[in-house]
Design a protein around this motif. Structure first.
Motif, PDB file in Angstrom:
ATOM      1  N   THR A 141      39.622  74.895  35.051  1.00 15.20           N
ATOM      2  CA  THR A 141      39.949  75.788  33.947  1.00 15.20           C
ATOM      3  C   THR A 141      41.075  75.193  33.098  1.00 15.20           C
ATOM      4  O   THR A 141      42.135  74.841  33.616  1.00 15.20           O
ATOM      5  N   ASP A 142      40.815  75.087  31.801  1.00 15.08           N
ATOM      6  CA  ASP A 142      41.819  74.508  30.901  1.00 15.08           C
ATOM      7  C   ASP A 142      41.692  75.186  29.542  1.00 15.08           C
ATOM      8  O   ASP A 142      40.695  75.032  28.848  1.00 15.08           O
ATOM      9  N   PHE A 143      42.708  75.976  29.180  1.00 13.27           N
ATOM     10  CA  PHE A 143      42.715  76.675  27.905  1.00 13.27           C
ATOM     11  C   PHE A 143      43.512  75.910  26.838  1.00 13.27           C
ATOM     12  O   PHE A 143      43.898  76.466  25.821  1.00 13.27           O
ATOM     13  N   GLY A 144      43.748  74.645  27.104  1.00 14.74           N
ATOM     14  CA  GLY A 144      44.452  73.820  26.133  1.00 14.74           C
ATOM     15  C   GLY A 144      45.815  73.358  26.594  1.00 14.74           C
ATOM     16  O   GLY A 144      46.439  72.515  25.956  1.00 14.74           O
ATOM     17  N   TRP A 145      46.287  73.874  27.737  1.00 16.37           N
ATOM     18  CA  TRP A 145      47.605  73.487  28.252  1.00 16.37           C
ATOM     19  C   TRP A 145      47.491  72.689  29.556  1.00 16.37           C
ATOM     20  O   TRP A 145      48.471  72.495  30.263  1.00 16.37           O
TER      21      TRP A 145
END
Length: 278
Positions: free
Chosen positions: A217-221
């Motif tokens: 999971t990676d929301f951009g950070w």
């Protein structure tokens, strides 16, 4: 798999969800319940699995889950039994426990570990791969208390691990159908494990989430640095979570009374195979 009905389980089934929540909050408002985390390395897990295979006389496949379940069962049972031996379990408290929970709370011969098992691949012709929901069922592992009371050994670990594997293999379509039938026909069925797990010492519940891909999971950070459960209100709940990819291995989170967690932190078998995180 069958847990007998009790006055408490029927009471929780009878009252409304709001009242039920209030009762649970009241019961545990002053309980000293917290959560501890332990880490089992990939190397240690492999060594334990090889030890079980070496001592096993069967050709059964032994999984990481079989070994982890066996290890936590032995360590936790020793901790809880040691704590219970130091308590006075007589008088009014003992009478009330027997009255509300029935005969199943009296001098049990087995330690019962309940685990949520995925049933998607166990239903013939079932197209459940894209199913979103609680597609799991509870399986029960019964381990003799006499075996768990002696100092931990590779032979004991093997025997308990084989018990876990046997219970897993017994989850058939008939087992699943029977569970669904009982859940539909008996209103207090879903509350029985919760009541007995909370008030009967020789029990615990485990959920294995170690195969979940949390770290993709990676929301951009970037990916998470750590993933774990929230502190639940009920004791005797254990979760297996994957550790961060840079660390490897498994995090074992145990939610219980503080005095039991302290016993776990000093258990010689457990401290040998795991590292205390918090």
């Amino acid at each position: 798999m069958y847990i007998p009905s009790s006055y408490l389980s029927r009471l929780f089934a009878w009252v409304s969800p709001g009242i039920r929540g209030t009762i649970f909050d009241s019961i545990h408002a002053f309980a000293d319940i917290s959560i501890s985390c332990f880490h089992v390395s990939r190397e240690t897990l492999d060594q334990l699995r090889q030890s079980v295979k070496k001592n096993s006389s069967t050709n059964l496949r032994i999984s990481d889950n079989d070994v982890l379940m066996a290890a936590i069962t032995i360590a936790y049972a020793q901790s809880i039994l040691k704590h219970e031996s130091e308590r006075t379990n007589t008088g009014l408290a003992s009478w009330l426990k027997s009255a509300f929970l029935g005969s199943s709370s009296k001098n049990p011969k087995n330690f019962v570990t309940a685990e949520a098992a995925d049933i998607r691949h166990r239903i013939p012709n079932g197209n459940l791969e894209n199913y979103s929901g609680n597609s799991a069922i509870s399986m029960m592992v019964h381990s003799p208390i006499e075996l768990l009371q002696i100092p931990a050994s590779s032979e004991a670990l093997t025997q308990v691990a084989l018990g876990v594997r046997k219970s897993t293999n017994e989850i058939t379509s008939e087992y699943i159908a029977q569970s669904i039938h009982e859940a539909e026909s008996e209103s207090d069925f879903v509350f029985r494990p919760l009541v007995h797990n909370t008030f009967v010492a020789e029990r615990m519940m485990v959920t294995n989430l170690s195969r979940f891909t949390f770290y993709t999971t990676d929301f951009g950070w970037g990916i998470p640095q750590f993933v774990g459960p929230v502190n639940a209100k009920f004791p005797k709940f254990t979760w297996f979570y994957p550790a961060h990819p840079s660390k490897g291995g498994i995090y074992i989170h145990l939610n219980d009374y503080s005095n039991i967690l302290q016993q776990m932190q000093t258990n010689s078998f457990w401290t040998e195979i795991s590292d205390f995180v918090y």
